[in-house]
Design a protein around this motif. Structure first.
Motif, PDB file in Angstrom:
ATOM      1  N   ARG A   1       7.210   8.322   7.862  1.00 26.64           N
ATOM      2  CA  ARG A   1       7.039   7.529   6.172  1.00 26.64           C
ATOM      3  C   ARG A   1       6.519   6.647   5.978  1.00 26.64           C
ATOM      4  O   ARG A   1       5.715   6.729   4.600  1.00 26.64           O
ATOM      5  CB  ARG A   1       8.754   6.866   6.424  1.00 26.64           C
ATOM      6  N   ALA A   2       5.371   6.016   7.471  1.00 20.83           N
ATOM      7  CA  ALA A   2       4.347   5.037   6.974  1.00 20.83           C
ATOM      8  C   ALA A   2       3.618   6.642   6.240  1.00 20.83           C
ATOM      9  O   ALA A   2       2.718   5.345   5.185  1.00 20.83           O
ATOM     10  CB  ALA A   2       3.943   4.202   7.864  1.00 20.83           C
ATOM     11  N   LEU A   3       3.489   7.074   6.637  1.00 24.34           N
ATOM     12  CA  LEU A   3       1.836   8.372   6.450  1.00 24.34           C
ATOM     13  C   LEU A   3       2.220   8.456   4.533  1.00 24.34           C
ATOM     14  O   LEU A   3       1.804   8.026   4.111  1.00 24.34           O
ATOM     15  CB  LEU A   3       2.006   8.877   6.855  1.00 24.34           C
ATOM     16  N   GLU A   4       3.594   9.029   4.713  1.00 24.80           N
ATOM     17  CA  GLU A   4       4.081   9.606   3.557  1.00 24.80           C
ATOM     18  C   GLU A   4       3.765   8.029   2.533  1.00 24.80           C
ATOM     19  O   GLU A   4       3.548   8.548   1.096  1.00 24.80           O
ATOM     20  CB  GLU A   4       5.797   9.682   3.426  1.00 24.80           C
ATOM     21  N   ARG A   5       4.069   7.376   2.762  1.00 25.94           N
ATOM     22  CA  ARG A   5       4.245   5.804   1.274  1.00 25.94           C
ATOM     23  C   ARG A   5       2.973   5.651   1.643  1.00 25.94           C
ATOM     24  O   ARG A   5       2.286   5.241  -0.225  1.00 25.94           O
ATOM     25  CB  ARG A   5       4.579   4.288   2.278  1.00 25.94           C
ATOM     26  N   ALA A   6       1.681   5.598   2.104  1.00 25.07           N
ATOM     27  CA  ALA A   6       0.328   5.411   1.865  1.00 25.07           C
ATOM     28  C   ALA A   6      -0.426   6.409   1.128  1.00 25.07           C
ATOM     29  O   ALA A   6      -0.523   5.841  -0.438  1.00 25.07           O
ATOM     30  CB  ALA A   6      -0.180   5.389   3.369  1.00 25.07           C
ATOM     31  N   GLU A   7       0.024   7.241   1.125  1.00 22.66           N
ATOM     32  CA  GLU A   7       0.215   8.566   0.364  1.00 22.66           C
ATOM     33  C   GLU A   7       0.103   8.518  -0.595  1.00 22.66           C
ATOM     34  O   GLU A   7      -0.528   8.931  -1.988  1.00 22.66           O
ATOM     35  CB  GLU A   7       0.358   9.881   0.965  1.00 22.66           C
ATOM     36  N   VAL A   8       1.820   8.422  -1.405  1.00 22.41           N
ATOM     37  CA  VAL A   8       1.816   7.993  -2.538  1.00 22.41           C
ATOM     38  C   VAL A   8       1.661   7.050  -3.488  1.00 22.41           C
ATOM     39  O   VAL A   8       1.806   7.333  -4.508  1.00 22.41           O
ATOM     40  CB  VAL A   8       3.562   7.620  -2.905  1.00 22.41           C
ATOM     41  N   ALA A   9       0.816   5.955  -2.651  1.00 21.63           N
ATOM     42  CA  ALA A   9       1.102   4.696  -3.185  1.00 21.63           C
ATOM     43  C   ALA A   9      -0.848   5.451  -3.872  1.00 21.63           C
ATOM     44  O   ALA A   9      -1.176   5.211  -4.688  1.00 21.63           O
ATOM     45  CB  ALA A   9       0.114   3.756  -2.384  1.00 21.63           C
TER      46      ALA A   9
ATOM     47  N   LEU B   1       6.936  14.099  -4.750  1.00 19.35           N
ATOM     48  CA  LEU B   1       6.817  13.473  -3.735  1.00 19.35           C
ATOM     49  C   LEU B   1       7.690  14.014  -2.796  1.00 19.35           C
ATOM     50  O   LEU B   1       8.773  15.290  -3.220  1.00 19.35           O
ATOM     51  CB  LEU B   1       7.499  12.420  -4.643  1.00 19.35           C
ATOM     52  N   GLY B   2       7.750  13.385  -1.507  1.00 16.66           N
ATOM     53  CA  GLY B   2       8.754  14.549  -1.017  1.00 16.66           C
ATOM     54  C   GLY B   2      10.186  13.780  -1.313  1.00 16.66           C
ATOM     55  O   GLY B   2      10.214  12.889  -1.494  1.00 16.66           O
ATOM     56  N   GLY B   3      11.158  14.616  -0.805  1.00 17.90           N
ATOM     57  CA  GLY B   3      12.263  14.333  -0.944  1.00 17.90           C
ATOM     58  C   GLY B   3      12.932  12.650  -0.868  1.00 17.90           C
ATOM     59  O   GLY B   3      13.769  12.014  -0.870  1.00 17.90           O
ATOM     60  N   GLY B   4      12.277  12.108   0.228  1.00 18.27           N
ATOM     61  CA  GLY B   4      12.457  11.276   1.072  1.00 18.27           C
ATOM     62  C   GLY B   4      12.005  10.202   0.382  1.00 18.27           C
ATOM     63  O   GLY B   4      12.159   8.542   0.625  1.00 18.27           O
ATOM     64  N   ALA B   5      10.980  10.799  -0.261  1.00 14.57           N
ATOM     65  CA  ALA B   5       9.932   9.050  -0.981  1.00 14.57           C
ATOM     66  C   ALA B   5      10.655   7.911  -1.432  1.00 14.57           C
ATOM     67  O   ALA B   5       9.686   6.879  -1.286  1.00 14.57           O
ATOM     68  CB  ALA B   5       8.169   9.610  -0.981  1.00 14.57           C
ATOM     69  N   PRO B   6      10.785   8.174  -2.381  1.00 17.88           N
ATOM     70  CA  PRO B   6      11.266   7.154  -3.590  1.00 17.88           C
ATOM     71  C   PRO B   6      12.280   6.152  -2.395  1.00 17.88           C
ATOM     72  O   PRO B   6      12.454   5.116  -3.338  1.00 17.88           O
ATOM     73  CB  PRO B   6      11.986   8.507  -4.372  1.00 17.88           C
ATOM     74  N   VAL B   7      13.103   6.455  -1.956  1.00 20.48           N
ATOM     75  CA  VAL B   7      14.535   5.553  -0.966  1.00 20.48           C
ATOM     76  C   VAL B   7      13.238   4.496  -0.802  1.00 20.48           C
ATOM     77  O   VAL B   7      14.206   3.408  -0.020  1.00 20.48           O
ATOM     78  CB  VAL B   7      14.871   6.678   0.141  1.00 20.48           C
ATOM     79  N   ASP B   8      11.631   4.597  -0.313  1.00 23.94           N
ATOM     80  CA  ASP B   8      11.469   3.553   0.550  1.00 23.94           C
ATOM     81  C   ASP B   8      10.836   2.369  -0.574  1.00 23.94           C
ATOM     82  O   ASP B   8      10.094   2.871  -1.739  1.00 23.94           O
ATOM     83  CB  ASP B   8       9.977   4.376   1.130  1.00 23.94           C
ATOM     84  N   PRO B   9      11.236   1.323  -0.195  1.00 20.98           N
ATOM     85  CA  PRO B   9      10.943  -0.139  -0.918  1.00 20.98           C
ATOM     86  C   PRO B   9       9.914  -0.549  -1.835  1.00 20.98           C
ATOM     87  O   PRO B   9       9.464  -0.302  -2.856  1.00 20.98           O
ATOM     88  CB  PRO B   9      11.614  -0.815  -0.490  1.00 20.98           C
ATOM     89  N   VAL B  10       8.910  -0.027  -0.837  1.00 16.66           N
ATOM     90  CA  VAL B  10       7.057   0.069  -1.264  1.00 16.66           C
ATOM     91  C   VAL B  10       7.525   0.776  -2.393  1.00 16.66           C
ATOM     92  O   VAL B  10       6.221   1.020  -3.422  1.00 16.66           O
ATOM     93  CB  VAL B  10       6.517  -0.124  -0.270  1.00 16.66           C
ATOM     94  N   THR B  11       7.685   2.044  -2.386  1.00 15.39           N
ATOM     95  CA  THR B  11       7.154   3.317  -3.207  1.00 15.39           C
ATOM     96  C   THR B  11       7.993   2.968  -3.818  1.00 15.39           C
ATOM     97  O   THR B  11       7.399   3.341  -5.462  1.00 15.39           O
ATOM     98  CB  THR B  11       8.114   4.336  -1.771  1.00 15.39           C
ATOM     99  N   GLN B  12       9.311   2.762  -4.265  1.00 16.42           N
ATOM    100  CA  GLN B  12       9.940   2.706  -5.197  1.00 16.42           C
ATOM    101  C   GLN B  12       9.421   1.531  -6.548  1.00 16.42           C
ATOM    102  O   GLN B  12       9.436   1.388  -7.334  1.00 16.42           O
ATOM    103  CB  GLN B  12      11.133   1.188  -5.182  1.00 16.42           C
ATOM    104  N   GLU B  13       8.522   0.388  -5.789  1.00 15.39           N
ATOM    105  CA  GLU B  13       7.375  -0.588  -6.242  1.00 15.39           C
ATOM    106  C   GLU B  13       6.199   0.270  -6.952  1.00 15.39           C
ATOM    107  O   GLU B  13       6.013   0.400  -7.807  1.00 15.39           O
ATOM    108  CB  GLU B  13       7.173  -1.665  -5.566  1.00 15.39           C
TER     109      GLU B  13
END
Length: 163
Positions: free
Chosen positions: A53-61, A73-85
């Motif tokens: 999830r840390a790798l995913e969060r950084a990649e999405v940003a 985006l990966g299926g779980g990426a949007p669940v992360d609060p930082v990714t939501q922002e």
């Protein structure tokens, strides 16, 4: 950008949409795999979900800031609060699907680490947890059940004003 559960067609519809719009496709799961030289499943097993999830969060940003075209985006990426922002204010298309179609598409095999144990029940649980997030973030919702990727891509293009 495309969000949704496993089996909703993010990668496949993303490829069809990118072709239709004549733009690149950037799949965040594929990018994480390319950057690490390991599959998402291997990262989950060897390092744990938090590490993935840390790798995913950084990649999405990074991708939202730097990539052009269609972003899947990966299926779980949007669940992360930082990714939501990061996704706030972006055009987000929620590709919705029921379990029957998702099962046909993903086969609930071992390449889906969160679905490895009791895959149908796990998918339903994940979807129950994630649906409110997908719906809240979505600019548009498109049902992919029983439809071809090209048909879904055409609808998404229309919603984006590109057809």
């Amino acid at each position: 950008m495309l969000v949704g559960p496993p089996g909703s067609g993010k990668s496949t519809v993303g490829a069809a949409l990118a072709a239709l719009l004549a733009v690149p496709l950037h799949d965040t799961d594929a990018a994480v795999e390319a950057a690490t030289g390991r599959t998402v499943s291997d990262i989950f097993v060897e390092d744990g979900e938090a590490a993935f999830r840390a790798l995913e969060r950084a990649e999405v940003a990074r991708a939202v800031a730097e990539e052009e075209g269609v972003l899947a985006l990966g299926g779980g990426a949007p669940v992360d609060p930082v990714t939501q922002e990061v996704l706030a204010g972006q055009v987000v298309v929620f590709l919705d699907v029921g379990i029957a179609d998702a099962a046909k598409r993903v086969g609930f095999d071992q390449s889906r680490p969160l679905l490895a144990v009791n895959p149908r029940a796990s998918w339903v649980r994940l979807m129950n947890e994630r649906r409110p997030v997908y719906e809240r973030l979505a600019t548009h919702r498109v049902d992919t059940a029983g439809r071809t990727p090209e048909d879904v891509a055409s609808e998404v293009a229309g919603l984006l004003g590109a057809s």
